[in-house]
Write an enzyme that holds these catalytic residues in place. Structure first.
Site, mmCIF file in Angstrom:
data_model
loop_
_atom_site.group_PDB
_atom_site.id
_atom_site.type_symbol
_atom_site.label_atom_id
_atom_site.label_comp_id
_atom_site.label_asym_id
_atom_site.label_seq_id
_atom_site.Cartn_x
_atom_site.Cartn_y
_atom_site.Cartn_z
ATOM 1 N N TYR B 14 36.840 -8.629 20.016
ATOM 2 C CA TYR B 14 37.460 -8.780 21.336
ATOM 3 C C TYR B 14 36.499 -8.323 22.439
ATOM 4 C CZ TYR B 14 40.484 -7.899 25.311
ATOM 5 O OH TYR B 14 41.016 -7.889 26.576
ATOM 6 N N ASP B 38 47.767 -6.479 31.789
ATOM 7 C CA ASP B 38 46.437 -5.975 32.173
ATOM 8 C C ASP B 38 46.287 -6.062 33.680
ATOM 9 O OD1 ASP B 38 43.777 -5.345 32.504
ATOM 10 O OD2 ASP B 38 43.036 -6.837 31.091
ATOM 11 N N ASP B 98 42.419 0.360 26.330
ATOM 12 C CA ASP B 98 43.378 -0.675 25.930
ATOM 13 C C ASP B 98 44.123 -0.238 24.676
ATOM 14 O OD1 ASP B 98 42.290 -2.199 27.962
ATOM 15 O OD2 ASP B 98 41.848 -3.935 26.701
#
Lengths: 124, 124
Positions: B14, B38, B98
């Site tokens: 990612y 996000d 994240d």
């Protein structure tokens, strides 16, 4: 939603509180009906009594903590910190990433800690 | 639950994918019904099409990414990484944290990014 500065302050007090070793002080940062999952996947502790019991461990060991990074977004924070724990066989370190949510009054409503036993290593 | 090594590999792909700048490749790491938030608090994008559209931005800018830390717990990962983005007025950096969840096949079922505009600063 609490101000980002309030959230940052509670995160700093939380990380310092772990090192100061008073379970009641750390638990007092949580809302009465808060939840705690540490590590994620290990089951959820719910409510002030269960949370105080969880932190009773911090009173039994000597810890040093360092806050490495905090990111605030909305009513939430994610932060990376280091915990060095003195054990009879030597010191160990782990650097979890925790995620917390907060209520209007800046009390922690949930905490989820991301780490696994393989992240724990002998302290340098 | 996917193996921790599978989760770590997807996180690495990612972060590399953001830099390689192919929105379809990044979106392909997600499950079809996945959600993306996000930053946290900005609203949830749901499903592969919405997610691909979100990452279309990565095709328009030149980015460099570095994975700083990954913690895997259960079916989840939290990770800290650096994004350097080249803009007309100079490069900027941000270091989000994240959190992702994963399905049996190691596909991302949710992503939540913790950062705020005040975390974006001119690159050194």
């Amino acid at each position: 939603m609490p101000e980002p500065s309030v959230i940052r302050d509670v995160v700093a007090r939380y990380v310092e509180g772990l090192a100061s070793g008073n379970a009641a002080d750390v638990a007092a940062l949580y809302a009465p009906e808060a939840t705690l999952e540490d590590p994620v996947g290990s089951g959820v502790h719910r409510g002030r009594d269960a949370i105080t019991a969880f932190y009773a461990d911090v009173e039994r060991v000597r810890m040093r903590t360092d806050l490495l990074a905090v990111r605030v977004a909305g009513d939430s924070a994610a932060f990376h910190f280091r915990v060095r724990t003195e054990l009879p066989d030597g010191a160990v370190e782990v650097e979890p990433i925790d995620v917390m949510t907060f209520d209007e009054d800046g009390r922690i409503t949930s905490m989820r800690a991301f780490w696994s036993p393989e992240d724990v290593h002998p302290a340098a």
